[in-house]
Design an enzyme around this catalytic site. Structure first.
Site, PDB file in Angstrom:
ATOM      1  N   HIS A 158      55.986  -7.991  64.884  1.00  0.00           N
ATOM      2  CA  HIS A 158      57.332  -7.416  65.043  1.00  0.00           C
ATOM      3  C   HIS A 158      57.489  -6.766  66.400  1.00  0.00           C
ATOM      4  O   HIS A 158      58.494  -6.921  67.072  1.00  0.00           O
ATOM      5  CB  HIS A 158      57.569  -6.322  63.982  1.00  0.00           C
ATOM      6  CG  HIS A 158      58.014  -6.862  62.676  1.00  0.00           C
ATOM      7  ND1 HIS A 158      57.398  -6.518  61.496  1.00  0.00           N
ATOM      8  CD2 HIS A 158      59.006  -7.719  62.352  1.00  0.00           C
ATOM      9  CE1 HIS A 158      57.998  -7.147  60.497  1.00  0.00           C
ATOM     10  NE2 HIS A 158      58.971  -7.888  60.995  1.00  0.00           N
ATOM     11  N   CYS A 196      48.009   0.767  56.492  1.00  0.00           N
ATOM     12  CA  CYS A 196      48.832  -0.360  56.939  1.00  0.00           C
ATOM     13  C   CYS A 196      49.963  -0.619  55.951  1.00  0.00           C
ATOM     14  O   CYS A 196      49.736  -0.817  54.757  1.00  0.00           O
ATOM     15  CB  CYS A 196      47.916  -1.558  57.143  1.00  0.00           C
ATOM     16  SG  CYS A 196      48.595  -3.149  56.733  1.00  0.00           S
ATOM     17  N   SER A 239      63.930   3.978  71.440  1.00  0.00           N
ATOM     18  CA  SER A 239      64.917   3.242  70.641  1.00  0.00           C
ATOM     19  C   SER A 239      64.246   2.174  69.780  1.00  0.00           C
ATOM     20  O   SER A 239      64.695   1.897  68.667  1.00  0.00           O
ATOM     21  CB  SER A 239      65.992   2.635  71.535  1.00  0.00           C
ATOM     22  OG  SER A 239      65.408   1.667  72.369  1.00  0.00           O
ATOM     23  N   GLU A 258      51.204  -7.846  61.092  1.00  0.00           N
ATOM     24  CA  GLU A 258      52.642  -8.093  60.984  1.00  0.00           C
ATOM     25  C   GLU A 258      53.416  -7.070  61.809  1.00  0.00           C
ATOM     26  O   GLU A 258      54.436  -7.404  62.407  1.00  0.00           O
ATOM     27  CB  GLU A 258      53.081  -8.076  59.524  1.00  0.00           C
ATOM     28  CG  GLU A 258      52.370  -9.183  58.769  1.00  0.00           C
ATOM     29  CD  GLU A 258      52.854  -9.345  57.349  1.00  0.00           C
ATOM     30  OE1 GLU A 258      54.070  -9.251  57.114  1.00  0.00           O
ATOM     31  OE2 GLU A 258      52.006  -9.576  56.474  1.00  0.00           O
ATOM     32  N   CYS A 303      49.893  -3.579  53.803  1.00  0.00           N
ATOM     33  CA  CYS A 303      48.894  -3.496  52.732  1.00  0.00           C
ATOM     34  C   CYS A 303      49.470  -2.703  51.560  1.00  0.00           C
ATOM     35  O   CYS A 303      49.248  -3.049  50.404  1.00  0.00           O
ATOM     36  CB  CYS A 303      47.614  -2.832  53.241  1.00  0.00           C
ATOM     37  SG  CYS A 303      46.881  -3.706  54.630  1.00  0.00           S
ATOM     38  N   VAL A 329      62.287   0.469  64.201  1.00  0.00           N
ATOM     39  CA  VAL A 329      61.250   0.305  63.177  1.00  0.00           C
ATOM     40  C   VAL A 329      61.512   1.292  62.038  1.00  0.00           C
ATOM     41  O   VAL A 329      61.456   0.933  60.859  1.00  0.00           O
ATOM     42  CB  VAL A 329      59.839   0.502  63.790  1.00  0.00           C
ATOM     43  CG1 VAL A 329      58.770   0.442  62.704  1.00  0.00           C
ATOM     44  CG2 VAL A 329      59.566  -0.547  64.853  1.00  0.00           C
ATOM     45  N   HIS A 360      61.239   2.414  68.461  1.00  0.00           N
ATOM     46  CA  HIS A 360      60.628   3.141  67.355  1.00  0.00           C
ATOM     47  C   HIS A 360      61.704   3.461  66.295  1.00  0.00           C
ATOM     48  O   HIS A 360      61.470   3.306  65.097  1.00  0.00           O
ATOM     49  CB  HIS A 360      59.957   4.408  67.894  1.00  0.00           C
ATOM     50  CG  HIS A 360      59.124   5.140  66.881  1.00  0.00           C
ATOM     51  ND1 HIS A 360      58.350   6.224  67.209  1.00  0.00           N
ATOM     52  CD2 HIS A 360      58.944   4.960  65.542  1.00  0.00           C
ATOM     53  CE1 HIS A 360      57.732   6.658  66.114  1.00  0.00           C
ATOM     54  NE2 HIS A 360      58.077   5.915  65.097  1.00  0.00           N
TER      55      HIS A 360
HETATM   56  P1  FAD Z   1      55.997   7.243  62.523  1.00  0.00           P
HETATM   57  O1  FAD Z   1      57.099   6.261  62.556  1.00  0.00           O
HETATM   58  O2  FAD Z   1      54.629   6.768  62.635  1.00  0.00           O
HETATM   59  O3  FAD Z   1      56.273   8.291  63.677  1.00  0.00           O
HETATM   60  C1  FAD Z   1      55.316   9.287  64.028  1.00  0.00           C
HETATM   61  C2  FAD Z   1      56.029  10.509  64.516  1.00  0.00           C
HETATM   62  O4  FAD Z   1      56.725  10.211  65.719  1.00  0.00           O
HETATM   63  C3  FAD Z   1      57.110  11.014  63.579  1.00  0.00           C
HETATM   64  O5  FAD Z   1      56.550  11.859  62.617  1.00  0.00           O
HETATM   65  C4  FAD Z   1      58.051  11.731  64.503  1.00  0.00           C
HETATM   66  O6  FAD Z   1      57.555  13.014  64.788  1.00  0.00           O
HETATM   67  C5  FAD Z   1      57.966  10.911  65.762  1.00  0.00           C
HETATM   68  N1  FAD Z   1      59.039   9.923  65.895  1.00  0.00           N
HETATM   69  C6  FAD Z   1      59.691   9.263  64.925  1.00  0.00           C
HETATM   70  N2  FAD Z   1      60.592   8.431  65.472  1.00  0.00           N
HETATM   71  C7  FAD Z   1      60.489   8.568  66.801  1.00  0.00           C
HETATM   72  C8  FAD Z   1      61.139   7.971  67.899  1.00  0.00           C
HETATM   73  N3  FAD Z   1      62.121   7.083  67.740  1.00  0.00           N
HETATM   74  N4  FAD Z   1      60.763   8.335  69.135  1.00  0.00           N
HETATM   75  C9  FAD Z   1      59.788   9.247  69.322  1.00  0.00           C
HETATM   76  N5  FAD Z   1      59.142   9.847  68.327  1.00  0.00           N
HETATM   77  C10 FAD Z   1      59.493   9.508  67.083  1.00  0.00           C
HETATM   78  N6  FAD Z   1      54.839  -0.333  59.593  1.00  0.00           N
HETATM   79  C11 FAD Z   1      55.370  -1.291  58.817  1.00  0.00           C
HETATM   80  O7  FAD Z   1      55.335  -1.153  57.596  1.00  0.00           O
HETATM   81  N7  FAD Z   1      55.948  -2.393  59.367  1.00  0.00           N
HETATM   82  C12 FAD Z   1      55.990  -2.592  60.711  1.00  0.00           C
HETATM   83  O8  FAD Z   1      56.487  -3.604  61.185  1.00  0.00           O
HETATM   84  C13 FAD Z   1      55.420  -1.612  61.550  1.00  0.00           C
HETATM   85  N8  FAD Z   1      55.371  -1.768  62.895  1.00  0.00           N
HETATM   86  C14 FAD Z   1      54.717  -0.853  63.657  1.00  0.00           C
HETATM   87  C15 FAD Z   1      54.607  -1.061  65.040  1.00  0.00           C
HETATM   88  C16 FAD Z   1      53.894  -0.169  65.829  1.00  0.00           C
HETATM   89  C17 FAD Z   1      53.774  -0.422  67.299  1.00  0.00           C
HETATM   90  C18 FAD Z   1      53.285   0.973  65.240  1.00  0.00           C
HETATM   91  C19 FAD Z   1      52.499   1.940  66.075  1.00  0.00           C
HETATM   92  C20 FAD Z   1      53.403   1.194  63.881  1.00  0.00           C
HETATM   93  C21 FAD Z   1      54.110   0.289  63.089  1.00  0.00           C
HETATM   94  N9  FAD Z   1      54.246   0.477  61.708  1.00  0.00           N
HETATM   95  C22 FAD Z   1      54.835  -0.474  60.930  1.00  0.00           C
HETATM   96  C23 FAD Z   1      53.830   1.746  61.092  1.00  0.00           C
HETATM   97  C24 FAD Z   1      55.039   2.675  60.936  1.00  0.00           C
HETATM   98  O9  FAD Z   1      55.920   2.568  62.069  1.00  0.00           O
HETATM   99  C25 FAD Z   1      54.642   4.138  60.877  1.00  0.00           C
HETATM  100  O10 FAD Z   1      53.840   4.439  61.991  1.00  0.00           O
HETATM  101  C26 FAD Z   1      53.881   4.535  59.643  1.00  0.00           C
HETATM  102  O11 FAD Z   1      54.568   4.106  58.485  1.00  0.00           O
HETATM  103  C27 FAD Z   1      53.699   6.069  59.581  1.00  0.00           C
HETATM  104  O12 FAD Z   1      54.984   6.644  59.568  1.00  0.00           O
HETATM  105  P2  FAD Z   1      55.330   8.142  59.876  1.00  0.00           P
HETATM  106  O13 FAD Z   1      56.275   8.606  58.842  1.00  0.00           O
HETATM  107  O14 FAD Z   1      54.118   8.942  60.068  1.00  0.00           O
HETATM  108  O15 FAD Z   1      56.177   8.124  61.249  1.00  0.00           O
END
Ligand code: FAD
Length: 516
Positions: A425, A42, A449, A421, A45, A454, A451
């Protein structure tokens, strides 16, 4: 198997707790305990971890009056204990007064702002409320009075009494008192500025200020230089005859063993999806997140039913997994109220045919992070829902224009996603514009969009894995035609995005490597 230490290390002055040690440490203890329940994946966290470490260092000398601990609720082995403590969001901080006996005895501590000051103050405020269960190692914290002064050295065999004069709302006196818990031959008490008698005896004109009273009755003013708390603490600790007593020995050994074998690095192709990630997301949602609640009913149960129904309809899974989901969907169908144990029983799926199962433990491949706390579950959850929006657009009949996947995701995140949190969001974005999504292609684009929004917000924060940067996705090497540059500005071509999504999130792009 081997367990990770989550976000903390044995060198942090706190107890690293697990399912086997949480209750043993916290219940019936002569210390007050403050425990952080967190999930290592998280982001909030991760953001909060430096604060918790700083607090642990700051109050390490308050032990054994006050003990700090942390437990990683993202560990499968800790799921049950965290749900017994009714932890539904991370991080959650709980204060347990000494001799607590059950999970419900924990009092939620709120954390405002970035600093540790407010946390330190709420710990003190909670100790003060523990009258009936005062930590034996903790000296009195209430304000000192003139009658107490008169008989003080007869009643207490110490060489010094330090009096800290301060205003009612100041915590300095109580902090210094706790800072001296491990030191013998000295007592520290606070005196309020409203205590006219003592203020007059010591001729105090500024608050805070401090005086040292000796057992022979003489006294002297303690001049402050710099920040008062560390100054007073160091001054008092260096007085001749004051020494650290032998009563407290911090436990050096963590109660959780560090991971001995790091997870095997799996080389993943960024152009592919991995079934292992998708099944792990499903496993985690059902076994960890939905199993946190003592009861599932009303909107929360509907959100879960809808989620399982959408998986049955659109998840392009292996036959055994689809059978498992179908059984679960059928089982959920008529229910209006599901207890935690019924849900666990249904997930165990004992009665059903051997051709219906989910993996026992999560495996991250495309979502593997360069450290255990990175990526994993939230990465797989995004991937799963992108896949579902695309599968819905490909599979569901044309005469139903609206997306069912998007509201299902909204419900799931709102009622179940442990990062509260993040959920807030996401709900904010959904409330702002989800009802403007007209059709299933629109749903794909909306999620894409949002994602990216974020990603933009999180780029460079501590949840950004340095090996997998948060970028505006898809990058050029995944889809060249998705981006146009017009007058030096990057623009997205939404038709191309849709085309790319429908091939990237297609059944044939899912690899079955690393499945067990
Ligand atoms: P992630 O963002 O988890 O993406 C996973 C994979 O999806 C990427 O490796 C890529 O292959 C693909 N991808 C990336 N962008 C896109 C896109 N635009 N469209 C399609 N595919 C894509 N963390 C926080 O700290 N604060 C928050 O407010 C927060 N909100 C979140 C809300 C939700 C609904 C979710 C599911 C997660 C949230 N998170 C948040 C967690 C954060 O978004 C990431 O999931 C986490 O940090 C892991 O990141 P990652 O680098 O593996 O990529």
């Amino acid at each position: 198997g081997a367990r990770s230490l989550g976000l903390y290390s044995p060198s942090d002055p706190m107890a690293l707790l697990g399912a086997d040690s949480l209750e043993r440490s916290v219940f019936n203890s002569s210390s007050a305990w403050v425990v952080e329940f967190y999930a290592s994946w998280c982001g909030h966290c991760m953001q909060f971890a430096p604060t918790w470490k700083e607090l642990a260092r700051d109050v390490k000398d308050w032990r054994p009056a006050v003990m700090l601990g942390a437990i990683d609720c993202a560990e499968m082995t800790n799921q049950k204990i965290c749900s017994e403590f009714k932890i539904t969001g991370y991080p959650t901080l709980k204060f347990f007064k000494p001799f607590s006996r059950k999970p419900d005895d924990g009092i939620r501590l709120l954390h405002h702002g970035d600093g540790i000051q407010s946390l330190r103050e709420s710990i003190i405020a909670n100790i003060e409320r523990s009258e009936d269960a005062w930590p034996p190692a903790c000296p009195p914290l209430e304000a000192f009075s003139a009658p107490e002064l008169r008989g003080f050295f007869q009643a207490n065999s110490v060489a010094y009494l330090a009096l800290i004069f301060e205003k009612e709302d100041s915590f300095l006196g109580r902090e210094v008192t706790l800072d001296m818990v491990q030191f013998d031959n000295i007592a520290v008490r606070r005196v309020l500025n409203s205590n006219e008698e003592l203020v007059k005896i010591f001729n105090v004109t500024t608050f805070p200020s401090a005086f040292l009273v000796f057992s022979n009755g003489s006294c002297s003013h303690i001049p402050v230089e710099g920040d008062s708390r560390p100054f007073y603490r160091n001054f008092l600790r260096r007085l001749p005859g004051v020494y650290r007593g032998g009563s407290f020995r911090p436990t050096v050994k963590p109660t959780v063993e560090p991971k001995t074998t790091p997870a095997l690095w799996k080389v993943a192709d960024r152009k592919k999806l991995y079934m292992a990630d998708l099944e792990s997301a499903i496993l985690y949602t059902l076994r960890m997140e939905a199993a946190r609640f003592l009861f599932l009913d009303k909107e929360r149960l509907s959100a879960l039913k809808q989620y399982v129904a959408v998986l049955v309809k659109y998840f392009p899974g292996r036959l055994v997994v689809m059978n498992y989901l179908r059984n679960l969907d059928r089982w959920l169908g008529p229910r209006t109220n599901v207890s935690q144990s019924e849900w666990e029983e249904a997930l165990r799926n004992k009665k059903e045919e051997p051709y219906a199962r989910l993996p026992e433990t999560p495996t991250w491949v495309g979502c593997q992070g360069s450290k255990p706390e990175f990526r994993g579950y939230p990465c797989s959850l995004w991937t799963l829902f992108h896949l579902l929006t695309v599968q819905e657009a490909l599979l569901s009949p044309r005469f139903i224009p609206q997306s069912q996947v998007l509201p299902t995701m909204r419900g799931y995140i709102h009622y179940f996603f442990g990062c509260r949190e993040c959920a807030d969001h996401f709900e904010g974005m959904a409330a702002e514009s989800m009802d403007r999504v007209r059709n299933k292609d629109g749903a794909i684009l909306w999620l894409w969009s949002r994602h990216n929004r974020v990603n933009a917000r999180l780029a460079g924060t501590n949840s950004d894995d340095p090996k997998f940067r948060k970028i505006q996705w898809p990058p050029r090497d995944l889809c060249w035609s998705c981006q146009l540059t017009i007058n030096g500005r990057r623009m997205w071509d939404e038709r191309e995005i849709l085309r790319f999504f429908k091939s990237h999130f297609s059944r044939s792009n899912i690899y079955l490597d690393f499945l067990n």
